[in-house]
Motif scaffolding. Sequence first.
Motif, PDB file in Angstrom:
ATOM      1  N   ASP A 156      24.697  39.974   5.454  1.00  0.00           N
ATOM      2  CA  ASP A 156      23.088  40.311   5.154  1.00  0.00           C
ATOM      3  C   ASP A 156      22.584  40.213   6.737  1.00  0.00           C
ATOM      4  N   LEU A 157      21.434  40.697   6.634  1.00  0.00           N
ATOM      5  CA  LEU A 157      20.865  40.791   8.119  1.00  0.00           C
ATOM      6  C   LEU A 157      20.193  39.653   8.418  1.00  0.00           C
ATOM      7  N   ASN A 158      19.934  38.693   7.467  1.00  0.00           N
ATOM      8  CA  ASN A 158      18.924  37.690   7.684  1.00  0.00           C
ATOM      9  C   ASN A 158      20.431  36.511   8.128  1.00  0.00           C
ATOM     10  N   ASP A 159      21.490  36.656   7.900  1.00  0.00           N
ATOM     11  CA  ASP A 159      22.380  35.813   8.459  1.00  0.00           C
ATOM     12  C   ASP A 159      22.751  35.851   9.969  1.00  0.00           C
ATOM     13  N   ILE A 160      22.308  36.873  10.537  1.00  0.00           N
ATOM     14  CA  ILE A 160      22.466  37.306  11.787  1.00  0.00           C
ATOM     15  C   ILE A 160      21.208  36.723  12.670  1.00  0.00           C
ATOM     16  N   LEU A 161      19.947  37.056  12.130  1.00  0.00           N
ATOM     17  CA  LEU A 161      18.766  36.791  12.746  1.00  0.00           C
ATOM     18  C   LEU A 161      18.314  35.400  12.804  1.00  0.00           C
ATOM     19  N   GLU A 162      17.605  34.938  13.623  1.00  0.00           N
ATOM     20  CA  GLU A 162      17.251  33.573  13.593  1.00  0.00           C
ATOM     21  C   GLU A 162      15.931  33.224  12.582  1.00  0.00           C
ATOM     22  N   ILE A 163      15.334  34.200  12.858  1.00  0.00           N
ATOM     23  CA  ILE A 163      13.800  34.365  11.925  1.00  0.00           C
ATOM     24  C   ILE A 163      14.099  35.187  10.761  1.00  0.00           C
ATOM     25  N   ARG A 164      13.874  34.663   9.865  1.00  0.00           N
ATOM     26  CA  ARG A 164      14.014  35.537   8.306  1.00  0.00           C
ATOM     27  C   ARG A 164      12.933  36.458   8.232  1.00  0.00           C
ATOM     28  N   LEU A 165      13.484  37.503   7.851  1.00  0.00           N
ATOM     29  CA  LEU A 165      12.557  38.813   7.673  1.00  0.00           C
ATOM     30  C   LEU A 165      12.283  38.736   6.092  1.00  0.00           C
ATOM     31  N   ASP A 166      11.091  38.767   5.966  1.00  0.00           N
ATOM     32  CA  ASP A 166      10.443  39.096   4.329  1.00  0.00           C
ATOM     33  C   ASP A 166       9.995  40.414   4.272  1.00  0.00           C
ATOM     34  N   ASN A 167       9.758  40.854   3.048  1.00  0.00           N
ATOM     35  CA  ASN A 167       9.406  42.449   2.823  1.00  0.00           C
ATOM     36  C   ASN A 167       8.168  42.483   3.299  1.00  0.00           C
TER      37      ASN A 167
END
Length: 172
Positions: free
Chosen positions: A138-149
């Motif tokens: 998932d993209l959120n696994d890689i990024l430190e800041i969680r992306l919300d819709n």
Amino acid sequence: MDKLNKNNSFGVPDGYFDTFSSDIMKKIAKEDASMPPNEGFKVPEGYFETFNTRLLEQLESIPAETKVIPLKSYKKHYYTAASVAAVVLLFLVVQFNSDKTPSYSDLANSDIENYFEFNDLELTSYDLAEILPIDDLDLNDILEIRLDNDNIIDYLDSHIEDFEELNMHNDD
């Protein structure tokens, strides 16, 4: 003597040893006169006349078998051996009482991150891409800041003028 010590610069005056003993006796007599009569040790009357008989009596009164006291004590060795045995016993008790075997989930995330940060694994990005499963990623696994819709929609509204720019289909 002249043949043996030609280079000897030390010498004795002539007639020195002729009067040597008389000179020493004169010095002793002079020192005896200067010594006060109250100083020194006193020996009781007849001490040396009965000394041999008293010594023999004391030697005969000693038993034939005496207690032998060893000079080297082995207590220190016993204490050392006992302490080593206690440490080994404690180690074995701790090992047998620990039923839980460590697992991957017991490790803290910071320990895992520190391991990967400070140990060079010599993996390239291509090696990592082959190892990591992309389907479960998932993209959120890689990024430190969680992306919300909501954050993504706000960003697109503020930076993109035309919705058609987002269309990535090539009809060519």
